[in-house]
Write an enzyme that holds these catalytic residues in place. Sequence first.
Site, PDB file in Angstrom:
ATOM      1  N   TYR A  31       0.816  -1.215   0.000  1.00 43.81           N
ATOM      2  CA  TYR A  31       0.000   0.000   0.000  1.00 43.81           C
ATOM      3  C   TYR A  31       0.847   1.263   0.000  1.00 43.81           C
ATOM      4  CZ  TYR A  31       0.895   1.047   4.952  1.00 43.81           C
ATOM      5  OH  TYR A  31       1.498   1.372   6.134  1.00 43.81           O
ATOM      6  N   ARG A  50       7.964   3.882  -4.964  1.00 46.64           N
ATOM      7  CA  ARG A  50       8.085   2.964  -3.817  1.00 46.64           C
ATOM      8  C   ARG A  50       7.033   1.862  -3.891  1.00 46.64           C
ATOM      9  NH1 ARG A  50       7.855   5.280   2.166  1.00 46.64           N
ATOM     10  NH2 ARG A  50       5.658   5.484   1.601  1.00 46.64           N
ATOM     11  N   ARG A  98      -7.737 -20.562  -1.158  1.00 44.25           N
ATOM     12  CA  ARG A  98      -6.760 -20.350  -0.091  1.00 44.25           C
ATOM     13  C   ARG A  98      -5.648 -21.407  -0.082  1.00 44.25           C
ATOM     14  NH1 ARG A  98      -5.021 -21.284   4.927  1.00 44.25           N
ATOM     15  NH2 ARG A  98      -4.369 -19.465   6.125  1.00 44.25           N
ATOM     16  N   HIS A 100      -1.067 -21.157   0.526  1.00 44.44           N
ATOM     17  CA  HIS A 100      -0.003 -20.175   0.766  1.00 44.44           C
ATOM     18  C   HIS A 100       0.812 -19.742  -0.462  1.00 44.44           C
ATOM     19  CE1 HIS A 100      -1.070 -20.955   4.876  1.00 44.44           C
ATOM     20  NE2 HIS A 100      -0.153 -20.147   5.335  1.00 44.44           N
ATOM     21  N   LYS A 144       6.422  -1.864   1.939  1.00 43.50           N
ATOM     22  CA  LYS A 144       5.234  -1.272   2.570  1.00 43.50           C
ATOM     23  C   LYS A 144       4.086  -2.270   2.431  1.00 43.50           C
ATOM     24  CE  LYS A 144       3.227   3.362   3.132  1.00 43.50           C
ATOM     25  NZ  LYS A 144       3.315   3.452   4.576  1.00 43.50           N
ATOM     26  N   GLU A 177      12.590   2.654  13.949  1.00 44.57           N
ATOM     27  CA  GLU A 177      11.673   3.707  13.480  1.00 44.57           C
ATOM     28  C   GLU A 177      10.444   3.720  14.378  1.00 44.57           C
ATOM     29  OE1 GLU A 177       9.991   2.841   9.575  1.00 44.57           O
ATOM     30  OE2 GLU A 177       9.953   0.707  10.007  1.00 44.57           O
ATOM     31  N   LEU A 201      11.103   1.325   6.921  1.00 49.68           N
ATOM     32  CA  LEU A 201      10.535   1.794   5.663  1.00 49.68           C
ATOM     33  C   LEU A 201      11.287   3.076   5.300  1.00 49.68           C
ATOM     34  CD1 LEU A 201       8.132   1.352   3.630  1.00 49.68           C
ATOM     35  CD2 LEU A 201       7.071   3.267   4.810  1.00 49.68           C
TER      36      LEU A 201
HETATM   37  N1  PDD Z   1       3.033   5.339   7.349  1.00 48.64           N
HETATM   38  N2  PDD Z   1       7.706   3.961   8.779  1.00 48.64           N
HETATM   39  C1  PDD Z   1       6.546   3.270   8.822  1.00 48.64           C
HETATM   40  C2  PDD Z   1       6.523   1.950   9.505  1.00 48.64           C
HETATM   41  C3  PDD Z   1       5.394   3.809   8.211  1.00 48.64           C
HETATM   42  O1  PDD Z   1       4.234   3.122   8.227  1.00 48.64           O
HETATM   43  C4  PDD Z   1       5.465   5.080   7.585  1.00 48.64           C
HETATM   44  C5  PDD Z   1       4.270   5.691   6.898  1.00 48.64           C
HETATM   45  C6  PDD Z   1       6.696   5.760   7.588  1.00 48.64           C
HETATM   46  C7  PDD Z   1       6.865   7.102   6.926  1.00 48.64           C
HETATM   47  O2  PDD Z   1       6.785   6.980   5.518  1.00 48.64           O
HETATM   48  P1  PDD Z   1       6.288   8.176   4.597  1.00 48.64           P
HETATM   49  O3  PDD Z   1       7.095   9.371   4.952  1.00 48.64           O
HETATM   50  O4  PDD Z   1       6.555   7.696   3.233  1.00 48.64           O
HETATM   51  O5  PDD Z   1       4.821   8.381   4.905  1.00 48.64           O
HETATM   52  C8  PDD Z   1       7.796   5.156   8.178  1.00 48.64           C
HETATM   53  C9  PDD Z   1       1.853   5.680   6.593  1.00 48.64           C
HETATM   54  C10 PDD Z   1       1.616   7.127   6.477  1.00 48.64           C
HETATM   55  C11 PDD Z   1       0.668   4.915   7.141  1.00 48.64           C
HETATM   56  O6  PDD Z   1       0.824   3.727   7.338  1.00 48.64           O
HETATM   57  O7  PDD Z   1      -0.393   5.485   7.322  1.00 48.64           O
END
Ligand code: PDD
Length: 283
Positions: A31, A50, A98, A100, A144, A177, A201
Amino acid sequence: MIILKNNQLVQREEAIIDMEDRGFQFGDGVYEVIRIYEGKFFLMNEHLERLQYSLTETGIEFDIKKGKLAEQLEDLAEKNQIDDGAIYIQITRGIAPRSHPYPTEAIPTLMAYPIPISRPIKLQESGAKVILEEDVRWLRCDIKSLNLLGNVMAKQTAKEAEAFEAILYRNPEHVTEGSSTNVFIVKDGKVITHPANNFILNGITRRYIHHLSNQLGITFEEDVFSVDELLNADEVFLASTTSEVMPVTQIDDYTIGNGEPGSISRKLLDEFFKHVDTDQIRV
Ligand code: PDD
């Protein structure tokens, strides 16, 4: 609300998800969240690049350029008259009985829709309180992915502590993070953040902060830091699409700096504000 489902704009009620969609069953999908300021997408290309990276890494066969996704998203935002908000996009591996392993015949499911966002201006002014939590997620945080249970559980713990975010650490020597943000410390005038590898991320806002730091002549370094270094930093701030630049003034019971947003965090935040009405800048 109008939704983009595969190649069609439909009403929400028509955007039905099959019970054997792999995103629903396995979290088998990826996503993005893209911010819209004053009717314009902010750093759309970076987000779509990305997204393509996440698709490639998970072996989901979907070509964003071929699908003209950028144009479809512009159209979606326009139809929903989004001036200030965000678009959420997810692409799953598709529908299959379903099992894996990756199915051979599944067609990826794309869904995109607007989500309301309000700028966290008050908290940016006062600074946020956060907590520390162990990072129990998998080791491909560079993707992501829809699998967000580790992030969701950490954010819930933060919420219960009346904190804005949970900052995650693998061990006391390794802060990674936030549950949905990147983390930065400022020490002796330098901005330091975790290297862009499988532990985090690589945030689009993180990259943008790198760009802004260069513009402002602030040294930006990628390095692993410890919990101790975090707690003893001159400044701490978070960054993400929705929280932009968010100064941190308290971590658990520790006060950061003098308990107010630090000068470098403020500078970056001011600079960010100046730029958010354009998507022309590539980072
Ligand atoms: N989250 N790290 C994680 C684990 C994240 O889920 C996000 C973003 C970031 C920052 O990434 P960016 O600057 O590209 O938004 C770092 C989004 C906004 C969310 O899950 O809603």
